[in-house]
Motif scaffolding. Structure first.
Motif, PDB file in Angstrom:
ATOM      1  N   ARG A  71       0.814  -1.222   0.000  1.00 54.53           N
ATOM      2  CA  ARG A  71       0.000   0.000   0.000  1.00 54.53           C
ATOM      3  C   ARG A  71       0.850   1.275   0.000  1.00 54.53           C
ATOM      4  N   SER A  72       1.885   1.323   0.830  1.00 57.97           N
ATOM      5  CA  SER A  72       2.682   2.555   0.908  1.00 57.97           C
ATOM      6  C   SER A  72       3.439   2.814  -0.394  1.00 57.97           C
ATOM      7  N   ARG A  73       3.945   1.774  -1.009  1.00 59.62           N
ATOM      8  CA  ARG A  73       4.677   1.960  -2.263  1.00 59.62           C
ATOM      9  C   ARG A  73       3.750   2.464  -3.363  1.00 59.62           C
ATOM     10  N   ILE A  74       2.574   1.869  -3.474  1.00 59.28           N
ATOM     11  CA  ILE A  74       1.629   2.298  -4.517  1.00 59.28           C
ATOM     12  C   ILE A  74       1.199   3.740  -4.259  1.00 59.28           C
ATOM     13  N   SER A  75       0.962   4.101  -3.006  1.00 60.53           N
ATOM     14  CA  SER A  75       0.539   5.452  -2.664  1.00 60.53           C
ATOM     15  C   SER A  75       1.613   6.476  -3.036  1.00 60.53           C
ATOM     16  N   HIS A  76       2.851   6.205  -2.671  1.00 65.39           N
ATOM     17  CA  HIS A  76       3.948   7.135  -2.981  1.00 65.39           C
ATOM     18  C   HIS A  76       4.152   7.275  -4.489  1.00 65.39           C
ATOM     19  N   GLN A  77       4.076   6.162  -5.212  1.00 70.07           N
ATOM     20  CA  GLN A  77       4.280   6.222  -6.657  1.00 70.07           C
ATOM     21  C   GLN A  77       3.140   6.973  -7.343  1.00 70.07           C
ATOM     22  N   ILE A  78       1.918   6.749  -6.896  1.00 72.03           N
ATOM     23  CA  ILE A  78       0.781   7.477  -7.464  1.00 72.03           C
ATOM     24  C   ILE A  78       0.946   8.982  -7.206  1.00 72.03           C
ATOM     25  N   THR A  79       1.391   9.346  -6.018  1.00 69.98           N
ATOM     26  CA  THR A  79       1.610  10.763  -5.703  1.00 69.98           C
ATOM     27  C   THR A  79       2.652  11.370  -6.634  1.00 69.98           C
ATOM     28  N   ARG A  80       3.753  10.658  -6.867  1.00 63.44           N
ATOM     29  CA  ARG A  80       4.793  11.158  -7.787  1.00 63.44           C
ATOM     30  C   ARG A  80       4.236  11.326  -9.198  1.00 63.44           C
ATOM     31  N   MET A  81       3.472  10.340  -9.634  1.00 65.16           N
ATOM     32  CA  MET A  81       2.914  10.395 -10.984  1.00 65.16           C
ATOM     33  C   MET A  81       1.838  11.468 -11.098  1.00 65.16           C
ATOM     34  N   GLN A  82       1.100  11.683 -10.030  1.00 61.86           N
ATOM     35  CA  GLN A  82       0.069  12.716 -10.004  1.00 61.86           C
ATOM     36  C   GLN A  82       0.721  14.094 -10.154  1.00 61.86           C
ATOM     37  N   LYS A  83       1.832  14.329  -9.475  1.00 64.50           N
ATOM     38  CA  LYS A  83       2.548  15.607  -9.574  1.00 64.50           C
ATOM     39  C   LYS A  83       3.030  15.875 -10.997  1.00 64.50           C
ATOM     40  N   ARG A  84       3.295  14.808 -11.750  1.00 65.40           N
ATOM     41  CA  ARG A  84       3.770  14.949 -13.131  1.00 65.40           C
ATOM     42  C   ARG A  84       2.620  14.923 -14.135  1.00 65.40           C
ATOM     43  N   GLY A  85       1.393  14.792 -13.639  1.00 61.38           N
ATOM     44  CA  GLY A  85       0.225  14.842 -14.505  1.00 61.38           C
ATOM     45  C   GLY A  85      -0.076  13.558 -15.253  1.00 61.38           C
ATOM     46  N   LEU A  86       0.535  12.443 -14.848  1.00 61.19           N
ATOM     47  CA  LEU A  86       0.309  11.164 -15.530  1.00 61.19           C
ATOM     48  C   LEU A  86      -0.971  10.480 -15.068  1.00 61.19           C
ATOM     49  N   VAL A  87      -1.347  10.717 -13.815  1.00 56.24           N
ATOM     50  CA  VAL A  87      -2.559  10.127 -13.246  1.00 56.24           C
ATOM     51  C   VAL A  87      -3.259  11.161 -12.372  1.00 56.24           C
ATOM     52  N   ALA A  88      -4.519  10.902 -12.109  1.00 56.61           N
ATOM     53  CA  ALA A  88      -5.292  11.695 -11.153  1.00 56.61           C
ATOM     54  C   ALA A  88      -5.865  10.738 -10.128  1.00 56.61           C
ATOM     55  N   LEU A 103      -6.051   7.335 -15.291  1.00 52.87           N
ATOM     56  CA  LEU A 103      -5.029   7.664 -16.273  1.00 52.87           C
ATOM     57  C   LEU A 103      -5.426   8.979 -16.943  1.00 52.87           C
ATOM     58  N   THR A 104      -4.529   9.951 -16.967  1.00 52.31           N
ATOM     59  CA  THR A 104      -4.818  11.224 -17.616  1.00 52.31           C
ATOM     60  C   THR A 104      -4.451  11.141 -19.101  1.00 52.31           C
ATOM     61  N   GLY A 107      -0.828  10.844 -19.265  1.00 54.25           N
ATOM     62  CA  GLY A 107      -0.396   9.485 -18.937  1.00 54.25           C
ATOM     63  C   GLY A 107      -0.587   8.541 -20.101  1.00 54.25           C
ATOM     64  N   ARG A 108      -1.730   8.661 -20.775  1.00 51.44           N
ATOM     65  CA  ARG A 108      -1.982   7.815 -21.944  1.00 51.44           C
ATOM     66  C   ARG A 108      -0.974   8.134 -23.057  1.00 51.44           C
ATOM     67  N   ALA A 109      -0.706   9.412 -23.271  1.00 50.57           N
ATOM     68  CA  ALA A 109       0.271   9.802 -24.294  1.00 50.57           C
ATOM     69  C   ALA A 109       1.657   9.256 -23.947  1.00 50.57           C
ATOM     70  N   ALA A 110       2.002   9.262 -22.655  1.00 47.42           N
ATOM     71  CA  ALA A 110       3.319   8.767 -22.225  1.00 47.42           C
ATOM     72  C   ALA A 110       3.459   7.273 -22.495  1.00 47.42           C
ATOM     73  N   ILE A 111       2.423   6.496 -22.205  1.00 45.62           N
ATOM     74  CA  ILE A 111       2.534   5.052 -22.433  1.00 45.62           C
ATOM     75  C   ILE A 111       2.512   4.739 -23.921  1.00 45.62           C
ATOM     76  N   VAL A 112       1.728   5.477 -24.676  1.00 44.12           N
ATOM     77  CA  VAL A 112       1.696   5.266 -26.133  1.00 44.12           C
ATOM     78  C   VAL A 112       3.070   5.565 -26.733  1.00 44.12           C
ATOM     79  N   GLU A 113       3.726   6.603 -26.227  1.00 45.33           N
ATOM     80  CA  GLU A 113       5.063   6.946 -26.719  1.00 45.33           C
ATOM     81  C   GLU A 113       6.108   5.924 -26.276  1.00 45.33           C
ATOM     82  N   ALA A 114       6.008   5.448 -25.035  1.00 49.88           N
ATOM     83  CA  ALA A 114       7.027   4.567 -24.463  1.00 49.88           C
ATOM     84  C   ALA A 114       6.929   3.123 -24.939  1.00 49.88           C
ATOM     85  N   ALA A 115       5.722   2.650 -25.207  1.00 50.46           N
ATOM     86  CA  ALA A 115       5.506   1.222 -25.459  1.00 50.46           C
ATOM     87  C   ALA A 115       6.305   0.652 -26.630  1.00 50.46           C
TER      88      ALA A 115
END
Length: 162
Positions: A71-88, A103-104, A107-115
């Motif tokens: 739980r703590s790892r997922i929470s911290h990672q979501i917070t980091r990603m939220q600050k970067r606008g990848l998720v809400a 997924l914002t 975030g969708r654009a990032a995964i489409v670019e990275a995949a």
């Protein structure tokens, strides 16, 4: 408890190779993601199931279970990603204690670019060095190992549950 038998040469060779593959393959894929897409491996790990979920939304605890994180790892990672606008993050309408991860567009654009580059790296470093026969063996073999591993803090192996 009796001492387990030591690994013989064949077992030790396989085990050391597995450790090396886990460490070096993970590091190579992480470097590729950062270099080509500016994403961490943790970002990508969460973006994949979110991008595959209906509406790009998952409950945070379900997302954590899907990727095998506490739980703590997922929470911290979501917070980091939220600050970067990848998720809400939103409150869960069914349970005020839970939260939903959305997924914002970024975030969708990032995964489409990275995949595409990520898949190319997986092929280059893993799939392309194995024959079809080896893939037919390694897939089921690794699935059996996964089935034996404890599930997210549960000390009992999945395959041995009642």
């Amino acid at each position: 408890m009796p001492e387990p038998p030591w690994l013989d040469d064949r077992e030790a060779r396989a085990w050391r190779a597995m450790i090396g593959v886990m460490q070096q393959l993970t590091a190579a894929l992480e470097r590729q993601l950062v270099q080509d897409a500016g994403l961490s491996g943790a970002d990508y790990t969460l973006l994949v199931p979110l991008s595959e979920a209906p509406g790009g939304v998952l409950r945070a605890r379900d997302l954590g279970r899907m990727v095998g994180w506490e739980r703590s790892r997922i929470s911290h990672q979501i917070t980091r990603m939220q600050k970067r606008g990848l998720v809400a993050r939103e409150e869960c309408s069914e349970d005020a204690r839970g939260s939903m991860v959305q997924l914002t567009d970024a975030g969708r654009a990032a995964i489409v670019e990275a995949a595409p580059a990520h898949v190319a790296a997986v092929r280059r470093y893993f799939l392309d060095v194995l024959t079809d026969a080896e893939l037919d063996l390694i897939g089921p073999a690794l699935e059996r190992v996964l089935d034996r591993l404890p599930d997210n803090g549960d000390d009992r192996a999945r395959g041995e549950r009642p």
